[in-house]
Design an enzyme around this catalytic site. Structure first.
Site, PDB file in Angstrom:
ATOM      1  N   PHE A 146       0.826  -1.199   0.000  1.00 17.11           N
ATOM      2  CA  PHE A 146       0.000   0.000   0.000  1.00 17.11           C
ATOM      3  C   PHE A 146       0.863   1.254   0.000  1.00 17.11           C
ATOM      4  CE2 PHE A 146      -2.829  -3.122   1.891  1.00 17.11           C
ATOM      5  CZ  PHE A 146      -4.066  -2.803   1.344  1.00 17.11           C
ATOM      6  N   ASP A 147       0.541   2.173  -0.905  1.00 18.37           N
ATOM      7  CA  ASP A 147       1.060   3.514  -0.762  1.00 18.37           C
ATOM      8  C   ASP A 147       0.480   4.102   0.524  1.00 18.37           C
ATOM      9  OD1 ASP A 147       2.233   6.052  -1.589  1.00 18.37           O
ATOM     10  OD2 ASP A 147       0.167   6.650  -2.020  1.00 18.37           O
TER      11      ASP A 147
END
Length: 218
Positions: A8-9
């Protein structure tokens, strides 16, 4: 047995970090005696490596390190107060972990900032790792951060990236990892689709089911 991995960013994907980042960027321009860009330009700073954003928006390359130092001096005072987890994100992470998915943050933000931010907002206990850029002037791309995350989970398969900007898509693609784009972040219209995101998600409540379906399809 292998386990799937979802990267995940952070900014614009898990967290609404625009207030702290844009205010810090504006402060850096003022400190350098340069005109502060308009709000829409400052908003584009959320996500990509900060040095490149300064150079792309009026800071001479020779002064970029100075701008970064001024930015960080302000950001450390705002990285918690000017930040918030998007509603429903914690539930998404809980659901994915319950399904056996390894979860990690892969952010262009320096890791020394990303880790305490995840700690402060209760995300660290829902993650299997937090990976970010170095704090020094060593060039770092999103692909570099993704590589570090993949190295930490050598047996993980399949792998999926979730992000809100084109550099998330491109950085993951360098390692053959597809990206699901989220539209509640900071991308310009069409940015994620043009970059090659395999699917767009517009509601946090749909994210867990999309990730699980895409992991099965990889």
């Amino acid at each position: 047995m292998t386990r799937p991995l979802c990267l995940f960013d952070l900014d614009g994907t898990l967290m609404d970090s625009a207030p702290g980042i844009t205010a810090s960027a504006a402060s850096a321009y003022a400190a350098l005696g340069l005109d502060v860009p308009p709000p829409d330009v400052l908003r584009s700073f959320v996500g990509p490596p900060i040095t490149g954003s300064f150079v792309a928006h009026g800071v001479p390359a020779a002064r970029a390190p100075e701008a970064v130092r001024a930015y960080r001096a302000e950001f450390v005072t705002r990285m918690i107060s000017g930040n918030a987890v998007f509603e429903g994100i914690s539930t998404v992470l809980v659901e994915l972990r319950a399904a056996g998915v390894l979860l990690a943050v892969a952010t262009s933000k320096p890791e020394v900032y990303a880790r305490p931010i995840c700690d402060a907002f209760g995300l660290s206990g829902l993650l299997d790792g937090v990976f970010g850029a170095p704090l020094d002037d060593t060039p770092s791309t999103k692909a570099d951060v993704v590589a570090a995350a993949l190295d930490a989970f050598p047996g993980a398969s399949p792998v999926l990236m979730v992000g809100d900007r084109e550099h998330d898509v491109h950085g993951a693609a360098e390692h053959g990892v597809p990206t699901v784009g989220v539209t509640w972040g900071y991308a310009a219209p069409g940015e994620l689709r043009d970059a090659g995101a395999v699917e767009l998600v517009g509601d946090v409540g749909d994210l867990a089911s999309v990730v699980l379906r895409r992991l099965r399809a990889v």
